[in-house]
Design a protein around this motif. Sequence first.
Motif, mmCIF file in Angstrom:
data_model
loop_
_atom_site.group_PDB
_atom_site.id
_atom_site.type_symbol
_atom_site.label_atom_id
_atom_site.label_comp_id
_atom_site.label_asym_id
_atom_site.label_seq_id
_atom_site.Cartn_x
_atom_site.Cartn_y
_atom_site.Cartn_z
ATOM 1 N N LEU A 1 -7.072 1.202 4.664
ATOM 2 C CA LEU A 1 -5.941 0.306 4.893
ATOM 3 C C LEU A 1 -6.396 -0.942 5.634
ATOM 4 C CD1 LEU A 1 -3.488 3.090 6.056
ATOM 5 C CD2 LEU A 1 -3.357 1.832 3.896
ATOM 6 N N SER B 1 4.641 -9.303 3.222
ATOM 7 C CA SER B 1 3.536 -8.386 2.952
ATOM 8 C C SER B 1 2.273 -8.958 3.591
ATOM 9 C CB SER B 1 3.359 -8.191 1.436
ATOM 10 O OG SER B 1 2.948 -9.372 0.798
ATOM 11 N N LYS C 1 -3.119 0.681 -3.801
ATOM 12 C CA LYS C 1 -2.765 -0.723 -3.540
ATOM 13 C C LYS C 1 -2.057 -1.308 -4.757
ATOM 14 C CE LYS C 1 -4.837 -5.253 -2.539
ATOM 15 N NZ LYS C 1 -6.129 -5.974 -2.336
ATOM 16 N N VAL D 1 3.435 -1.456 3.806
ATOM 17 C CA VAL D 1 3.048 -0.064 3.542
ATOM 18 C C VAL D 1 4.298 0.742 3.239
ATOM 19 C CG1 VAL D 1 2.362 2.062 4.730
ATOM 20 C CG2 VAL D 1 0.874 0.071 4.820
ATOM 21 N N TYR E 1 0.849 -1.189 0.000
ATOM 22 C CA TYR E 1 0.000 0.000 0.000
ATOM 23 C C TYR E 1 0.886 1.241 0.000
ATOM 24 C CZ TYR E 1 -3.765 -3.222 1.019
ATOM 25 O OH TYR E 1 -4.673 -4.253 0.932
ATOM 26 N N VAL F 1 6.076 -1.724 7.745
ATOM 27 C CA VAL F 1 5.834 -0.330 7.389
ATOM 28 C C VAL F 1 7.162 0.341 7.074
ATOM 29 C CG1 VAL F 1 4.901 1.892 8.148
ATOM 30 C CG2 VAL F 1 3.810 -0.238 8.899
ATOM 31 N N VAL G 1 -4.201 6.682 -1.003
ATOM 32 C CA VAL G 1 -3.801 5.284 -0.792
ATOM 33 C C VAL G 1 -3.911 4.545 -2.119
ATOM 34 C CG1 VAL G 1 -4.233 3.140 0.452
ATOM 35 C CG2 VAL G 1 -4.660 5.334 1.579
ATOM 36 N N ILE H 1 1.165 5.187 0.386
ATOM 37 C CA ILE H 1 0.432 6.283 1.032
ATOM 38 C C ILE H 1 1.242 7.569 0.877
ATOM 39 C CG2 ILE H 1 -0.667 7.115 3.142
ATOM 40 C CD1 ILE H 1 -0.545 4.259 4.218
ATOM 41 N N ILE I 1 -1.498 -5.351 8.198
ATOM 42 C CA ILE I 1 -0.209 -4.856 7.703
ATOM 43 C C ILE I 1 0.923 -5.462 8.540
ATOM 44 C CG2 ILE I 1 1.266 -2.825 7.487
ATOM 45 C CD1 ILE I 1 -0.874 -2.972 5.339
#
Length: 207
Positions: free
Chosen positions: A43, A135, A174, A138, A6, A50, A172, A8, A47
């Motif tokens: 989200l 995964s 994906k 993020v 993801y 990060v 966001v 961001i 997750i």
Amino acid sequence: MQTEIYLIRHTTPDIAKGICYGQTDLDVVQSFPEEVELTRPHLPANIRTVYSSPLQRCSKLASALFPAHEIQFNDALKELDCGTWEMQAWDEISKAEMDPWLKDFVNVTVPGGESYTIMHERVLRCFSEIMQQPSPAVIVAHGGVLRSILAHVTSTPLKESFDVFSLHYGCVVKISGEPGNLSHELLYNYSAAGKEWHRPTVNSSQA
């Protein structure tokens, strides 16, 4: 190996419109908490890792969204280095310096900084490493960084990436699939402030 990442973009930075900035460590505006809550619902809860640019407009968002995670900061996820142009008004940068870059911002290096190609190469090295890690993951980063990744995923020429990918603060995206066969989906991309403008107004740069 199946990938789910993801992307961001940071929330609104505390900077006046018309100012050139890249790796300047800007703070965020007072509406930051509200912007975080607009991004959060898009989200997943599972997750695992990060990654973030260390600049505070990204690190604050990563920390707010994922307080229980150990965030992995990476300088390769910083925005384009705008060199001697950092924090100058776009319209006050000399025409002699600006014109070559406007004609070929992909390959021309900003004085004392980077070209889009140089940034793209460092971002892709980092993205390739992240692709090998667990995964869902993020990446909290900057508009140029996210567009660079999306250009790679979609085989979009870099010179077209800013027109093809309109990414607002807090958006966001994906990315999923297997290496060599990745797809992207825009999950959230709203701006109450309207379009940004990160270049001089027409015919206004100084000789």
